[in-house]
Structure formats: structure tokens, C-alpha cells
Design a protein around this motif. Structure first.
Motif, mmCIF file in Angstrom:
data_model
loop_
_atom_site.group_PDB
_atom_site.id
_atom_site.type_symbol
_atom_site.label_atom_id
_atom_site.label_comp_id
_atom_site.label_asym_id
_atom_site.label_seq_id
_atom_site.Cartn_x
_atom_site.Cartn_y
_atom_site.Cartn_z
ATOM 1 N N UNK A 65 -6.554 5.150 -18.427
ATOM 2 C CA UNK A 65 -5.995 4.347 -17.350
ATOM 3 C C UNK A 65 -4.495 4.216 -17.583
ATOM 4 N N UNK A 66 -3.745 4.106 -16.504
ATOM 5 C CA UNK A 66 -2.302 3.976 -16.653
ATOM 6 C C UNK A 66 -1.635 3.494 -15.389
ATOM 7 N N UNK A 67 -0.336 3.255 -15.523
ATOM 8 C CA UNK A 67 0.479 2.887 -14.369
ATOM 9 C C UNK A 67 1.389 4.050 -14.031
ATOM 10 N N UNK A 68 1.756 4.131 -12.776
ATOM 11 C CA UNK A 68 2.566 5.214 -12.223
ATOM 12 C C UNK A 68 3.606 4.546 -11.336
ATOM 13 N N UNK A 69 4.865 4.552 -11.750
ATOM 14 C CA UNK A 69 5.945 3.875 -11.024
ATOM 15 C C UNK A 69 6.994 4.904 -10.615
ATOM 16 N N UNK A 70 7.307 4.958 -9.320
ATOM 17 C CA UNK A 70 8.268 5.918 -8.789
ATOM 18 C C UNK A 70 9.579 5.220 -8.441
ATOM 19 N N UNK A 71 10.696 5.822 -8.865
ATOM 20 C CA UNK A 71 12.020 5.335 -8.498
ATOM 21 C C UNK A 71 12.331 5.857 -7.099
ATOM 22 N N UNK A 72 12.467 4.972 -6.094
ATOM 23 C CA UNK A 72 12.688 5.442 -4.725
ATOM 24 C C UNK A 72 14.021 6.164 -4.541
ATOM 25 N N UNK A 73 14.980 5.928 -5.425
ATOM 26 C CA UNK A 73 16.298 6.556 -5.266
ATOM 27 C C UNK A 73 16.262 8.060 -5.518
ATOM 28 N N UNK A 74 15.528 8.492 -6.555
ATOM 29 C CA UNK A 74 15.551 9.918 -6.883
ATOM 30 C C UNK A 74 14.165 10.537 -7.080
ATOM 31 N N UNK A 75 13.114 9.743 -6.966
ATOM 32 C CA UNK A 75 11.761 10.267 -7.084
ATOM 33 C C UNK A 75 11.239 10.425 -8.500
ATOM 34 N N UNK A 76 12.048 10.069 -9.519
ATOM 35 C CA UNK A 76 11.551 10.166 -10.887
ATOM 36 C C UNK A 76 10.392 9.192 -11.075
ATOM 37 N N UNK A 77 9.508 9.535 -12.003
ATOM 38 C CA UNK A 77 8.290 8.762 -12.208
ATOM 39 C C UNK A 77 8.180 8.336 -13.670
ATOM 40 N N UNK A 78 7.812 7.077 -13.878
ATOM 41 C CA UNK A 78 7.521 6.535 -15.201
ATOM 42 C C UNK A 78 6.017 6.307 -15.278
ATOM 43 N N UNK A 85 0.838 -1.203 0.000
ATOM 44 C CA UNK A 85 0.000 0.000 0.000
ATOM 45 C C UNK A 85 0.868 1.247 0.000
ATOM 46 N N UNK A 86 0.946 1.907 -1.125
ATOM 47 C CA UNK A 86 1.741 3.122 -1.254
ATOM 48 C C UNK A 86 1.207 3.959 -2.393
ATOM 49 N N UNK A 87 1.415 5.238 -2.341
ATOM 50 C CA UNK A 87 1.048 6.099 -3.455
ATOM 51 C C UNK A 87 2.236 6.354 -4.374
ATOM 52 N N UNK A 88 3.276 5.542 -4.271
ATOM 53 C CA UNK A 88 4.424 5.693 -5.151
ATOM 54 C C UNK A 88 4.315 4.825 -6.398
ATOM 55 N N UNK A 89 3.580 3.735 -6.323
ATOM 56 C CA UNK A 89 3.392 2.828 -7.452
ATOM 57 C C UNK A 89 1.920 2.446 -7.488
ATOM 58 N N UNK A 90 1.234 2.818 -8.562
ATOM 59 C CA UNK A 90 -0.199 2.564 -8.596
ATOM 60 C C UNK A 90 -0.747 2.524 -10.012
ATOM 61 N N UNK A 91 -1.959 2.006 -10.106
ATOM 62 C CA UNK A 91 -2.747 2.053 -11.328
ATOM 63 C C UNK A 91 -3.758 3.177 -11.124
ATOM 64 N N UNK A 92 -3.873 4.044 -12.098
ATOM 65 C CA UNK A 92 -4.739 5.209 -11.976
ATOM 66 C C UNK A 92 -5.746 5.226 -13.127
ATOM 67 N N UNK A 93 -6.964 5.670 -12.841
ATOM 68 C CA UNK A 93 -7.920 5.976 -13.893
ATOM 69 C C UNK A 93 -8.273 7.449 -13.761
#
Length: 158
Positions: A61-74, A35-43
Motif C-alpha cells: 500500500x502507498x500514497x501517490x502525490x502529483x505536483x500539478x506544476x510539472x507532473x512529477x510524482x512522489x 476526486x482525482x487520479x493525481x493524488x491517491x492511496x493505492x494497494x
């Protein structure tokens, strides 16, 4: 883009007027893994305007993936655009990379990202959105993670 040297072989690129401006609100967020808001599926759903004249509604709809090292998001996903009268629609896939921005207000969770949109051949021949078939757009987003809204501006890539 401006190359800053004595031997300027790149020149200046002017993207011109955006062909798409879109405003969305998040409709659901589901965590991927723990459970985190750093990696999620969003609509999300919203509305926009194409070429300054064609109004549309959208959902995606999409995926949201955060790199914990620097906070960049894919981000990666699919958006369906439908003319306001519902007579035509087209889907676009998107991918982007983004960085959190906190210079002006460190308490807000804003994300600025840049990416590409690839429009699929799905409009009926001669439909109002058929000019988007096989079009590629480059875009920038501003995502407000606190208010769960998103603004997208895209330019045609020739």
C-alpha cells in the motif's frame, strides 16, 4: 553514473545484476481529497524473484502525490514479500520520485520513477528471506496508469 570532464573524480558506477524483479497489479485506488487520479492511496499485489532464485508473492500500500506544476510524482509506502510456500516474509518501506513519460505514445499514462527500498528486520532467524534484513535497495519502476500495472527492478546498495 559517469562524470564527463577532464578531472574525473567520480568514475563509473556499475550496479551489477538486479537482486529483485517484481511485477504488480493495482487492487484499489482511493482518491486523497477531491476526486482525482493525481493524488491517491493505492494497494497492489503481485509476485517477483529475489537473487534469481527465490520466488515470492507481495502486497503493498502507498500514497501517490502529483505536483500539478510539472507532473512529477512522489510515492511512499510499505510492501510485504512472502515466499511462495508462505514460510517466511519481510516488509520493506519505499520512497520514490518519478516523471511522466509520453515520448512514444502520448495517449498512454506511463510513469518512470526511481527510489529506495528499506528492508525491515522481521524475518525469523535463519528464514529464507533473512538475508534481506537491514538491506537497502535502489530501484526503478515503470508504472502504466492506464493498465494499472507496475514493474520494479532493484539493486542492492552497499
Amino acid at each position: 553514473l559517469n562524470h564527463d570532464s577532464d578531472n574525473d573524480t567520480y568514475g563509473t558506477i556499475n550496479l551489477g545484476t538486479p537482486f529483485l524483479v517484481q511485477f504488480d497489479n493495482t487492487t484499489s485506488v482511493n482518491a486523497i481529497g477531491k476526486a482525482t487520479l493525481d493524488n491517491f492511496i493505492v494497494t497492489f499485489a503481485g509476485h517477483g524473484i529475489l537473487d534469481g532464485t527465490i520466488k515470492y508473492n507481495d502486497n503493498g500500500t502507498g500514497i501517490f502525490i502529483t505536483d500539478p506544476a510539472d507532473g512529477t510524482v512522489y510515492q511512499k509506502g510499505v510492501i510485504e514479500l512472502r515466499t511462495e510456500n508462505g514460510n517466511d516474509s519481510i516488509k520493506t518501506t519505499y520512497e520514490s520520485l518519478g516523471i511522466p513519460i509520453r515520448q512514444q505514445n502520448p495517449d498512454r499514462h506511463l510513469l518512470l520513477d526511481n527510489g529506495a527500498m528499506f528492508f525491515n528486520i522481521s524475518s525469523a532467524k535463519g528464514g529464507e528471506l533473512s538475508f534481506l534484513n537491514n538491506k537497502v535497495g535502489i530501484y526503478k519502476d515503470l508504472l502504466d496508469r492506464d493498465r494499472l500495472n507496475l514493474t520494479t527492478i532493484a539493486w542492492e546498495w552497499n
